[in-house]
Design an enzyme around this catalytic site. Structure first.
Site: not given
Lengths: 159, 412
Positions: B203, B206, B369
């Site tokens: 992921d 960021q 989250c």
């Protein structure tokens, strides 16, 4: 936003010196646990009923100043009332938080100070937590049960 | 290399806004969504004003321009993350990119008893899709625990993969809560040493906005990207993949655009990546994302990284000195990105956020989250300040003043 709109002195007083905040209640009839995952608020509410009246009521838990102060003010407004009357008052508070004029402003006691919170949609849930819990506690009592756990809606937030 | 932040700020109209009278907007929430520079707005505006039409198959000028804008966005994003454009699938956000992998890879290629490895610092977007798939398929999910200072515990990870059953790794590159910049190479090596066939998804939500990223060098199978945290518009993200992986996958959204041939009873898929892009795509957003890539490339991602590292260190050092403040995650900015989560003793993050808002400071409060991580930290919520190329040391004073004010206002 003005801090003064949201955090009136009366609210801060309840936050700093909460009323009827305790981890236990002698001869409790019902214990409910309410949480609001979005804020991370957790609330335990304990009620004792006598003669169909709220005879004892304490709350405990963790949360923001609004949630804690509102629960404190709620206990003062609710203790001593008939169960039906207490439910009616809780409904009045709920409607006030959604922008309605309260029908029983005097009976809400310090709860009226939270009227301004209605202008801050993300904080409405905080102010409602204690009131939702007492309504649930009374309804749980009326159903004959002695405990109930409720998780309030989490809007999921953002990253 | 230092960034000329005052000049950069002029590219972002919102930063000149006063949110309260005489109160400058101090935007410290770029980890949730960055602000938009003028070239991105202009690119999207230009498409809608002058080139508006649908992509592909149009034989007229506007349609060619729209197609070029859309496919140009793909080429630019691919170059930005050093990947093959054939491996770049546009999605609406990183969450959809990860779900594409969960549906079209994990659910198609894994069997009961296979193990998915993840970490305790994942955003829900990189946790829930695999939890869901694992429940449906009877897969086991293991989570790499964290060290005291919020890094992945690689020794524990080694034990978790030792039985060779880990077939898939989903991990975050840079944490949205702790800021931790994970060693993807070390984790990938560790998983593939135990099982050379293991497939890896990272992921990169960021990471891509904040530092140079080379998909080729990372040598992972899948990498999820979102546009709205890298100065681009909302509504566009991408799954970056090795094209051969995409070839091995069936689509999970079907319809127009993604087919090669259709009869009343059969269908053949289009080539990758088009076979994963059903329906009219996000054309204006692709044009905006391309402009964002150009904007960031013009400034230089190495310069962005260096600016953020230095600024993050300044913020952490100063915040750590404020009485009652605890900063989560690594102390050394070299080990992290620009998201700084902190707790203030005795003050709920919601109240901190309200006080900071009254001073024009935007921070995010809540669980970000990442509830499993919140539980690990032993907190229900944190306040988070996150930095980007338009932030500077002049944003630190309002933050610290707000924190000090919150502490005195709410102290019991």
């Amino acid at each position: 936003m003005s801090m003064d709109d949201l955090y009136q002195e009366i609210i801060l007083d309840h936050y700093r010196k909460p009323k009827n905040r305790a981890p236990a209640l002698q001869d409790e009839d019902v214990h409910v646990h309410h949480s609001n995952p979005l804020c991370g608020d957790e609330m335990d509410l304990r009620i004792r009923v006598a003669d169909d009246k709220v005879d004892g009521l304490v709350f405990d838990g963790e949360g923001c100043s609004i949630s804690q102060a509102s629960a404190s003010a709620m206990t003062q407004a609710v203790i001593g009332r008939d169960l039906k009357d207490a439910l009616d008052l809780a409904e009045d508070f709920r409607r006030m938080m959604h922008g309605d004029e309260p029908a029983r402003p005097d009976d809400l006691l310090d709860g009226i100070a939270f009227q301004g919170v209605a202008k801050f949609p993300v904080r409405v849930k905080c102010a409602l937590l204690g009131w939702m819990a007492v309504r649930d506690a009374i309804e749980t009592y009326q159903s004959g049960a002695n405990a109930h756990t409720v998780t309030h809606d989490d809007d999921g937030g953002a990253a | 290399m230092t960034l000329d932040v005052q000049t950069i700020r002029k590219d972002f109209p919102v930063l000149s806004r006063e949110v309260h009278p005489d109160t400058r907007l101090v935007y410290l929430d770029s980890a949730a969504s960055s602000q938009t520079p003028l070239p991105v707005l202009e690119a999207m505006d230009h498409y809608y004003r002058w080139s508006r039409s649908n992509v592909h198959r149009g034989v007229y000028r506007l349609a060619e321009e729209a197609t070029d804008l859309y496919e140009g966005g793909r080429t630019k994003l691919a170059a930005f993350v050093d990947a093959d454009p054939r491996g770049v699938v546009f999605t609406k956000n990183a969450t959809e990119a990860i779900n594409l992998v969960a549906y079209s890879w994990v659910r198609r290629h894994h069997k009961p008893g296979d193990v998915l490895l993840s970490t305790l610092m994942e955003h829900h977007a990189n946790h829930v899709p695999f939890l869901y798939a694992a429940k449906d398929l009877g897969l086991e999910v293991r989570h790499v625990p964290l060290t005291e200072d919020g890094r992945l515990d690689l020794d524990a990870a080694r034990d978790l993969v030792a039985d060779g059953r880990v077939k898939f790794l989903a991990m975050v590159h840079v944490s949205n809560v702790l800021g931790t910049r994970n060693d993807v190479a070390a984790m990938t090596a560790l998983v593939r040493d135990a099982n050379p066939e293991a497939v890896v998804l990272v992921d990169g939500t960021q990471a891509v906005p904040q530092m140079p990223v080379s998909f080729r060098d990372l040598d992972v199978d899948f990498y999820a990207v979102t546009g709205h945290k890298m100065c681009g518009p909302t509504g566009i993200g991408a799954l970056v993949a090795k094209p051969e992986r995409l070839e091995e996958m069936d689509p999970f959204l079907t319809g127009g655009e993604m087919i090669r041939d259709v009869s009343i009873e059969s269908v053949t898929w289009n080539d990758v990546p088009a076979k994963f892009e059903a329906g009219t795509p996000m054309i204006a957003e692709a044009a905006g994302l391309a402009a964002a890539v150009d904007y960031l490339t013009g400034i230089g991602m190495q310069a962005v990284r260096e600016h953020e590292t230095a600024l993050t260190q300044t913020f952490i050092d100063r915040l750590s000195q404020v009485e009652g403040v605890t900063v989560h995650g690594p102390r050394d900015a070299e080990l992290r990105g620009g998201a700084i989560s902190f707790a203030i003793d005795g003050v709920h993050p919601h109240d901190v956020g309200a006080m900071l808002d009254s001073k024009g400071v935007c921070v995010r409060v809540g669980h970000h989250c990442a509830k499993p991580l919140m539980k690990h930290l032993g907190v229900v919520a944190t306040a988070r300040a996150s930095l980007y190329l338009y932030n500077d040391v002049d944003d630190l004073d309002p933050l610290v003043e707000g924190i000090v004010a919150a502490r005195s206002f709410f102290r019991r």
